[in-house]
Scaffold this motif. Structure first.
Motif, mmCIF file in Angstrom:
data_model
loop_
_atom_site.group_PDB
_atom_site.id
_atom_site.type_symbol
_atom_site.label_atom_id
_atom_site.label_comp_id
_atom_site.label_asym_id
_atom_site.label_seq_id
_atom_site.Cartn_x
_atom_site.Cartn_y
_atom_site.Cartn_z
ATOM 1 N N GLY A 1 0.808 -1.221 0.000
ATOM 2 C CA GLY A 1 0.000 0.000 0.000
ATOM 3 C C GLY A 1 0.832 1.257 0.000
ATOM 4 N N ASP A 2 1.931 1.263 0.768
ATOM 5 C CA ASP A 2 2.814 2.424 0.794
ATOM 6 C C ASP A 2 3.493 2.626 -0.560
ATOM 7 O OD1 ASP A 2 2.126 2.742 3.426
ATOM 8 O OD2 ASP A 2 4.056 2.100 4.245
ATOM 9 N N GLY A 3 3.859 1.518 -1.194
ATOM 10 C CA GLY A 3 4.466 1.608 -2.522
ATOM 11 C C GLY A 3 3.514 2.216 -3.527
ATOM 12 N N TYR A 4 2.249 1.830 -3.425
ATOM 13 C CA TYR A 4 1.223 2.415 -4.309
ATOM 14 C C TYR A 4 1.090 3.915 -4.060
ATOM 15 C CZ TYR A 4 -3.502 3.726 -5.782
ATOM 16 O OH TYR A 4 -4.585 4.370 -6.330
ATOM 17 N N ALA A 5 1.013 4.315 -2.783
ATOM 18 C CA ALA A 5 0.851 5.729 -2.453
ATOM 19 C C ALA A 5 2.043 6.549 -2.931
ATOM 20 C CB ALA A 5 0.660 5.897 -0.947
ATOM 21 N N SER A 6 3.248 6.021 -2.767
ATOM 22 C CA SER A 6 4.436 6.731 -3.237
ATOM 23 C C SER A 6 4.464 6.818 -4.757
ATOM 24 C CB SER A 6 5.708 6.034 -2.735
ATOM 25 O OG SER A 6 5.918 6.310 -1.375
ATOM 26 N N TYR A 7 3.983 5.772 -5.418
ATOM 27 C CA TYR A 7 3.928 5.798 -6.879
ATOM 28 C C TYR A 7 2.965 6.877 -7.359
ATOM 29 C CZ TYR A 7 3.358 4.437 -11.718
ATOM 30 O OH TYR A 7 3.318 4.459 -13.086
ATOM 31 N N SER B 1 12.781 -0.252 -3.079
ATOM 32 C CA SER B 1 13.729 -1.241 -2.579
ATOM 33 C C SER B 1 13.242 -2.675 -2.731
ATOM 34 C CB SER B 1 14.025 -0.974 -1.098
ATOM 35 O OG SER B 1 14.612 0.298 -0.917
ATOM 36 N N THR B 2 11.923 -2.879 -2.732
ATOM 37 C CA THR B 2 11.392 -4.246 -2.765
ATOM 38 C C THR B 2 10.393 -4.423 -3.901
ATOM 39 O OG1 THR B 2 9.433 -3.876 -1.366
ATOM 40 C CG2 THR B 2 11.531 -4.252 -0.240
ATOM 41 N N ASP B 3 10.222 -5.671 -4.294
ATOM 42 C CA ASP B 3 9.218 -5.990 -5.304
ATOM 43 C C ASP B 3 7.818 -5.668 -4.789
ATOM 44 O OD1 ASP B 3 11.344 -6.891 -6.789
ATOM 45 O OD2 ASP B 3 10.797 -9.010 -6.689
ATOM 46 N N ALA B 4 7.609 -5.832 -3.487
ATOM 47 C CA ALA B 4 6.287 -5.545 -2.914
ATOM 48 C C ALA B 4 5.912 -4.082 -3.103
ATOM 49 C CB ALA B 4 6.276 -5.893 -1.421
ATOM 50 N N GLN B 5 6.870 -3.185 -2.904
ATOM 51 C CA GLN B 5 6.591 -1.758 -3.096
ATOM 52 C C GLN B 5 6.228 -1.447 -4.541
ATOM 53 O OE1 GLN B 5 10.513 -0.772 -1.325
ATOM 54 N NE2 GLN B 5 9.429 0.893 -0.306
ATOM 55 N N GLY B 6 6.762 -2.214 -5.461
ATOM 56 C CA GLY B 6 6.518 -1.961 -6.880
ATOM 57 C C GLY B 6 5.416 -2.789 -7.481
ATOM 58 N N LEU B 7 4.675 -3.527 -6.645
ATOM 59 C CA LEU B 7 3.669 -4.457 -7.157
ATOM 60 C C LEU B 7 2.643 -3.809 -8.062
ATOM 61 C CD1 LEU B 7 2.439 -7.341 -7.066
ATOM 62 C CD2 LEU B 7 1.073 -6.559 -5.115
ATOM 63 N N TRP B 8 2.196 -2.601 -7.701
ATOM 64 C CA TRP B 8 1.082 -1.971 -8.410
ATOM 65 C C TRP B 8 1.380 -1.692 -9.871
ATOM 66 C CZ3 TRP B 8 -3.596 -1.950 -6.449
ATOM 67 C CH2 TRP B 8 -3.742 -2.080 -5.074
ATOM 68 N N TRP B 9 2.625 -1.346 -10.181
ATOM 69 C CA TRP B 9 2.939 -0.992 -11.564
ATOM 70 C C TRP B 9 3.977 -1.919 -12.188
ATOM 71 C CZ3 TRP B 9 5.166 1.299 -7.400
ATOM 72 C CH2 TRP B 9 6.541 1.495 -7.403
ATOM 73 N N GLY B 10 4.307 -3.007 -11.489
ATOM 74 C CA GLY B 10 5.269 -3.954 -12.023
ATOM 75 C C GLY B 10 6.705 -3.570 -11.761
ATOM 76 N N GLY B 11 6.930 -2.640 -10.835
ATOM 77 C CA GLY B 11 8.284 -2.233 -10.502
ATOM 78 C C GLY B 11 9.008 -3.299 -9.692
#
Length: 367
Positions: free
Chosen positions: A162-168, A176-186
């Motif tokens: 969720g934090d990765g999505y909000a930062s995106y 730093s992690t695949d989880a942070q980039g999950l929303w856009w495939g990062g």
């Protein structure tokens, strides 16, 4: 998660996501995460005052905030409310900039159908909007300079997606992690931690060698503060690796003073941690020794305010790593209020239904 479920607009905003997109804990529907007095109120209304139509309005009190979590909150309502098809929802979009006290979401319908979800909606909006707003402030301070999120280590791992999505939503594209980039495939980025240097007996060159041997197609980005002698070790490593060295990352603890200052007068500035005087000196040393291609990455305790000052002063940083500031600052707190009862104004003193031309009606279902 299906890739087609996430549609990215060219401007960087996220199109309305759906309750097929989010992975909710089933206990959200049982009231397990709901404040108990909402559960009691639901039971009382069902038994003693059913079928009244209410309007619940959500707002926050921070100026120039970036709202996020709207789509997740709508998906929550559509997933766990009773007869969600009967509810009228108006909402802003994730990534919208809002003023203090501006409504971002309104839900209209029978209280007993959705009222118990109030605190969970508040929490979603608060967390996502806080991270998005903090990131938004960092992005404004950067003025085009590069940044990556190190927020994975600043909170429970469950928050990463969720934090990765909000930062995106707010503009960060490196994580730093695949989880942070999950929303856009990062995918998570990074190379050498302090732990690898420790395993190599504190020898930065040896750590770089084994890294490059394992990942021969990658240039090396090395943490360079292990021995608290950033300039000496950077030059040693640059001489050792040559063009294989892409960048050095300075992550000096605020409790330490780099050995570069051992014989220097520091009475006119604070030499602790990653200070600008150290970075100016590092850039000069690299350039003067023919290593102008080596980039400088900094991390450790960077805030939007500190980044803004460094950018203004022209501190030679190629990339900023930001972690704690993004996720451990509750910048935006949301409140949900009932403001209408059966089509007439009804709210506690000081609150009212605030008209908005920005809110957009949300269809059910939205997929």
């Amino acid at each position: 998660m299906e890739e087609l479920e996430i549609k990215l607009k060219e401007a960087g905003k996220i199109s309305r996501l759906t309750n097929k997109t989010f992975k909710f804990d089933e206990r959200l529907g049982t009231g397990f995460f709901a404040a108990n007095y909402f559960l009691k109120s639901r039971k009382i209304v069902e038994n003693c005052a059913p079928n009244h139509i209410v309007t619940m309005q959500f707002f926050q009190r921070t100026e120039d905030a970036m709202v996020c979590g709207i789509d997740e909150a709508i998906a929550l309502v559509h997933t766990f409310a009773v007869h969600p098809e009967t509810l009228e929802i108006e909402a802003l979009n994730d990534g919208d900039i809002v003023a203090a006290n501006e409504p971002v979401l309104k839900v209209k319908g029978k209280y007993e159908y959705f009222g118990f979800l109030e605190s969970m909606i508040d929490g979603i909006l608060a967390r996502r909007s806080s991270v998005a707003t903090n990131t938004y402030r960092v992005m404004k301070a950067l003025k085009g300079n590069d940044v990556f999120s190190m927020a994975d280590r600043q909170d429970d791992y469950h928050t990463q997606i969720g934090d990765g999505y909000a930062s995106y939503v707010a503009g960060i594209r490196k994580v730093s992690t695949d989880a942070q980039g999950l929303w856009w495939g990062g995918k998570g980025m990074g190379t050498m931690p302090h732990a690898l240097i420790e395993v190599c007996g504190g020898d930065v060159c040896k750590a770089a060698d084994v890294y490059h041997k394992t990942f021969p197609n990658e240039q090396v980005v090395a943490l360079i503060d292990y021995n608290n002698d950033v300039i000496t070790d950077s030059l040693k490593l640059a001489e050792h690796l040559g063009p294989v060295l892409k960048a050095v990352r300075v992550d000096t603890s605020k409790s330490l003073i780099d050995h570069y200052f051992d014989d220097k007068d520091t009475s006119k500035f604070d030499p602790h941690g990653v200070c600008k005087e150290l970075i100016f000196a590092l850039r000069d040393a690299l350039d003067q020794n023919g290593f102008d291609y080596v980039k400088i990455i900094v991390s450790s305790s960077f805030t939007a305010e500190k980044i803004s000052e460094w950018v203004r002063l022209g501190v030679p940083v190629d990339t900023y790593g930001v972690g704690t500031f993004l996720v451990n600052n509750t910048t935006v707190g949301f409140t949900g209020d009932l403001v209408e009862l059966d089509g007439k104004p009804e709210a506690k003193e000081g609150r009212k239904n605030i008209p908005s031309t920005r809110l957009v009606k949300v269809k059910y279902p939205i997929y």
